[in-house]
Design a protein around this motif. Structure first.
Motif, PDB file in Angstrom:
ATOM      1  N   MET A 100       0.894  -1.149   0.157  1.00 59.75           N
ATOM      2  CA  MET A 100       0.049   0.041  -0.024  1.00 59.75           C
ATOM      3  C   MET A 100       0.888   1.290   0.039  1.00 59.75           C
ATOM      4  O   MET A 100       0.483   2.139  -0.647  1.00 59.75           O
ATOM      5  N   THR A 101       1.952   1.041   0.537  1.00 58.05           N
ATOM      6  CA  THR A 101       3.078   2.161   0.785  1.00 58.05           C
ATOM      7  C   THR A 101       3.350   2.801  -0.540  1.00 58.05           C
ATOM      8  O   THR A 101       3.243   3.723  -1.046  1.00 58.05           O
ATOM      9  N   ALA A 102       3.995   1.564  -1.163  1.00 57.41           N
ATOM     10  CA  ALA A 102       4.442   1.686  -2.536  1.00 57.41           C
ATOM     11  C   ALA A 102       3.359   2.251  -3.629  1.00 57.41           C
ATOM     12  O   ALA A 102       3.337   3.293  -4.447  1.00 57.41           O
ATOM     13  N   PHE A 103       2.213   1.622  -3.247  1.00 56.53           N
ATOM     14  CA  PHE A 103       1.067   1.902  -4.341  1.00 56.53           C
ATOM     15  C   PHE A 103       0.386   3.538  -4.169  1.00 56.53           C
ATOM     16  O   PHE A 103       0.432   4.040  -5.275  1.00 56.53           O
ATOM     17  N   TRP A 104       0.399   3.815  -3.004  1.00 59.96           N
ATOM     18  CA  TRP A 104       0.029   5.423  -2.767  1.00 59.96           C
ATOM     19  C   TRP A 104       1.001   6.352  -3.248  1.00 59.96           C
ATOM     20  O   TRP A 104       0.550   7.556  -3.701  1.00 59.96           O
ATOM     21  N   TRP A 105       2.329   6.009  -2.956  1.00 57.49           N
ATOM     22  CA  TRP A 105       3.270   6.951  -3.687  1.00 57.49           C
ATOM     23  C   TRP A 105       3.399   7.017  -5.098  1.00 57.49           C
ATOM     24  O   TRP A 105       3.531   7.876  -5.762  1.00 57.49           O
ATOM     25  N   THR A 106       2.998   5.779  -5.818  1.00 56.31           N
ATOM     26  CA  THR A 106       2.696   5.628  -7.196  1.00 56.31           C
ATOM     27  C   THR A 106       1.779   6.640  -7.603  1.00 56.31           C
ATOM     28  O   THR A 106       1.803   7.432  -8.651  1.00 56.31           O
ATOM     29  N   MET A 107       0.405   6.551  -6.592  1.00 57.67           N
ATOM     30  CA  MET A 107      -0.558   7.275  -7.114  1.00 57.67           C
ATOM     31  C   MET A 107      -0.255   8.622  -6.983  1.00 57.67           C
ATOM     32  O   MET A 107      -0.542   9.746  -7.891  1.00 57.67           O
ATOM     33  N   VAL A 108       0.560   9.177  -5.777  1.00 57.60           N
ATOM     34  CA  VAL A 108       0.852  10.675  -5.913  1.00 57.60           C
ATOM     35  C   VAL A 108       1.689  11.136  -7.104  1.00 57.60           C
ATOM     36  O   VAL A 108       1.522  12.110  -7.593  1.00 57.60           O
ATOM     37  N   ILE A 109       2.529  10.227  -7.413  1.00 55.89           N
ATOM     38  CA  ILE A 109       3.630  10.545  -8.680  1.00 55.89           C
ATOM     39  C   ILE A 109       2.586  10.562  -9.640  1.00 55.89           C
ATOM     40  O   ILE A 109       2.733  11.622 -10.431  1.00 55.89           O
ATOM     41  N   LEU A 110       1.777   9.693 -10.044  1.00 55.09           N
ATOM     42  CA  LEU A 110       0.930  10.038 -10.920  1.00 55.09           C
ATOM     43  C   LEU A 110       0.012  11.192 -11.235  1.00 55.09           C
ATOM     44  O   LEU A 110       0.050  11.820 -12.138  1.00 55.09           O
ATOM     45  N   GLY A 111      -0.519  11.395  -9.969  1.00 49.06           N
ATOM     46  CA  GLY A 111      -1.238  12.900  -9.905  1.00 49.06           C
ATOM     47  C   GLY A 111      -0.540  14.000 -10.191  1.00 49.06           C
ATOM     48  O   GLY A 111      -1.007  14.637 -10.987  1.00 49.06           O
ATOM     49  N   VAL A 112       0.864  14.045  -9.569  1.00 50.86           N
ATOM     50  CA  VAL A 112       1.518  15.234  -9.814  1.00 50.86           C
ATOM     51  C   VAL A 112       1.941  15.306 -11.442  1.00 50.86           C
ATOM     52  O   VAL A 112       1.708  16.493 -11.950  1.00 50.86           O
ATOM     53  N   VAL A 113       2.146  14.205 -11.901  1.00 53.01           N
ATOM     54  CA  VAL A 113       2.726  14.281 -13.427  1.00 53.01           C
ATOM     55  C   VAL A 113       1.327  14.798 -14.144  1.00 53.01           C
ATOM     56  O   VAL A 113       1.522  15.701 -15.292  1.00 53.01           O
ATOM     57  N   VAL A 114       0.261  14.104 -13.899  1.00 51.40           N
ATOM     58  CA  VAL A 114      -0.950  14.214 -14.733  1.00 51.40           C
ATOM     59  C   VAL A 114      -1.152  15.878 -14.767  1.00 51.40           C
ATOM     60  O   VAL A 114      -1.406  16.561 -15.643  1.00 51.40           O
ATOM     61  N   VAL A 115      -1.130  16.523 -13.459  1.00 49.33           N
ATOM     62  CA  VAL A 115      -1.647  17.871 -13.386  1.00 49.33           C
ATOM     63  C   VAL A 115      -0.602  18.819 -13.859  1.00 49.33           C
ATOM     64  O   VAL A 115      -0.903  19.437 -14.534  1.00 49.33           O
ATOM     65  N   VAL A 116       0.774  18.423 -13.851  1.00 47.48           N
ATOM     66  CA  VAL A 116       1.720  19.214 -14.319  1.00 47.48           C
ATOM     67  C   VAL A 116       1.665  19.176 -15.905  1.00 47.48           C
ATOM     68  O   VAL A 116       1.740  20.485 -16.670  1.00 47.48           O
ATOM     69  N   LEU A 117       1.475  18.092 -16.421  1.00 44.78           N
ATOM     70  CA  LEU A 117       1.167  17.786 -17.956  1.00 44.78           C
ATOM     71  C   LEU A 117       0.060  18.650 -18.498  1.00 44.78           C
ATOM     72  O   LEU A 117       0.290  19.195 -19.449  1.00 44.78           O
ATOM     73  N   ALA A 118      -0.873  18.434 -17.713  1.00 46.43           N
ATOM     74  CA  ALA A 118      -2.263  19.114 -18.072  1.00 46.43           C
ATOM     75  C   ALA A 118      -2.111  20.643 -18.289  1.00 46.43           C
ATOM     76  O   ALA A 118      -2.410  21.261 -19.043  1.00 46.43           O
ATOM     77  N   TYR A 119      -1.565  21.033 -17.196  1.00 43.81           N
ATOM     78  CA  TYR A 119      -1.359  22.523 -17.143  1.00 43.81           C
ATOM     79  C   TYR A 119      -0.444  23.141 -18.274  1.00 43.81           C
ATOM     80  O   TYR A 119      -0.658  23.981 -18.992  1.00 43.81           O
ATOM     81  N   VAL A 120       0.684  22.316 -18.455  1.00 48.30           N
ATOM     82  CA  VAL A 120       1.456  22.637 -19.502  1.00 48.30           C
ATOM     83  C   VAL A 120       0.838  22.673 -20.778  1.00 48.30           C
ATOM     84  O   VAL A 120       1.043  23.462 -21.634  1.00 48.30           O
TER      85      VAL A 120
END
Ligand code: CUA
Length: 352
Positions: free
Chosen positions: A50-70
């Protein structure tokens, strides 16, 4: 534009369809799930996942938000020249330090859990030897002096040490709700009672919830690898003790004279079965090649999960086990037929 509108509307269905597909994952009971552990060992492994899974979700979220913004902010527009950036110290420090910190946050609990899964068993742990065979499981309880097969009874709330070995090839002991996979190596398949070297794999855990938990050999070990299942029956201490007492002195092993079960026992003793199988409480006590059949009638299935434990399937198993389990090493006994077969089946199923 007019022909694109329906397409867009159709695409709008996509997220709903995806959501429905995800929701089906919550629809049923999954007996071999790792997500509802019943031991501290399983819970520790689940935590790391779960620790690894939720960190992966955080990374996914940040990347998607930054990508959409750009994509929106810097999209191509008439009359606007793209800004070209060469090097940015702050950005480079952030995208190096950020992942490094996350790796450490995943690494520390992972390493801690790896050591935890190899902890020494406590003094009062009950030892069970789980021996893999092609294609069934032998369970020996050296401290209790009993043996069984495929159906592993364990007490709730008491630490257990499972010592893993194999009588032939490499097998892998896996009961997803209890612990992660661990190998059964052939090196320590010694005769019962012989001093066991301490270089076998083991699993140490305490079950905290009564219930039945499915397990499966998780290493390809030959033709019927897929039919090398096991069932853990986790019982409250008193129930477990009653089961042990019944296995040590099974009243059912000696049937009333004159009954069909008595005839069945005679077929068992004289028909050749006892060369490979034992039943505590009878003269068949030396057969070790096949599963011990003490208490066979209470097993959830026959042939380590190959077929339902019904009279019809058992009769078929005795005559042609390979028709239910490809490659089965059990000698077929087509010569046991008619009333003899019926009696043998009745006897074996009376062993509870
Ligand atoms: Cu034993 Cu796969």
């Amino acid at each position: 534009m007019s022909f694109r509108q329906p397409l867009l509307r159709r695409l709008a269905v996509l997220p709903i369809a995806l959501l429905a597909a995800f929701a089906t994952a919550c629809a049923d009971e999954y007996p071999q799930t790792t997500f509802s552990p019943v031991t501290e060992l399983g819970a520790a492994i689940d935590d790391v996942f779960m620790t690894a899974f939720w960190w992966t979700m955080v990374i996914l979220g940040v990347v998607v938000v930054v990508l959409a913004y750009v994509l929106v902010r810097y999209r191509s527009r008439p009359g606007v020249e793209a800004r070209k950036i060469y090097g940015n110290n702050l950005a480079e420090i952030l995208w190096t330090a950020g992942p490094a910190v996350i790796v450490v946050l995943i690494l520390v609990p992972t390493v801690r859990t790896i050591f935890f899964t190899y902890s020494e068993p406590p003094e009062d742990a009950m030892v069970v030897e789980a021996v893999g065979h092609q294609w069934w499981w032998e369970f020996r309880y050296p401290e209790l002096g009993i043996r069984t097969a495929n159906q592993l009874h364990l007490p709730v709330g008491r630490p257990v040490e499972i010592q893993l070995s194999s009588a032939d090839v490499i097998h892998n002991f896996w009961i997803p709700r209890i612990a992660g996979k661990r190998y059964n190596y052939p090196v320590v398949a010694l005769p019962e009672g012989a001093p066991q070297p301490k270089n076998h794999n083991r699993l140490v855990f305490t079950i905290d919830e009564a219930g039945e938990y499915m397990g499966q050999c998780a290493e390809f070990c030959g033709t019927s690898h897929a039919l090398m299942q096991m069932l853990v029956v986790a019982q409250p201490e008193a129930e477990f003790d009653a089961w042990v007492a019944g296995m040590k002195e099974p009243a059912s092993a000696v049937p009333e004279p004159g009954t069909i079960e008595a005839r069945g026992q005679e077929v068992f003793i004289t028909g050749g079965c006892m060369a490979c199988h034992s039943i505590t409480g009878t003269t068949a006590t030396f057969g070790r090649i096949g599963p011990d059949l003490t208490g066979f009638g209470s097993r959830w299935k026959l042939g380590a999960g190959a077929a339902e434990n019904t009279p019809e399937q058992l009769a078929r198993w005795i005559q042609h086990s390979e028709s239910l389990k490809p490659g089965s090493k059990m000698t077929p006994f087509p010569q046991i037929a008619g009333e003899d077969l019926e009696a043998l089946v009745a006897y074996l199923q009376s062993l509870k």
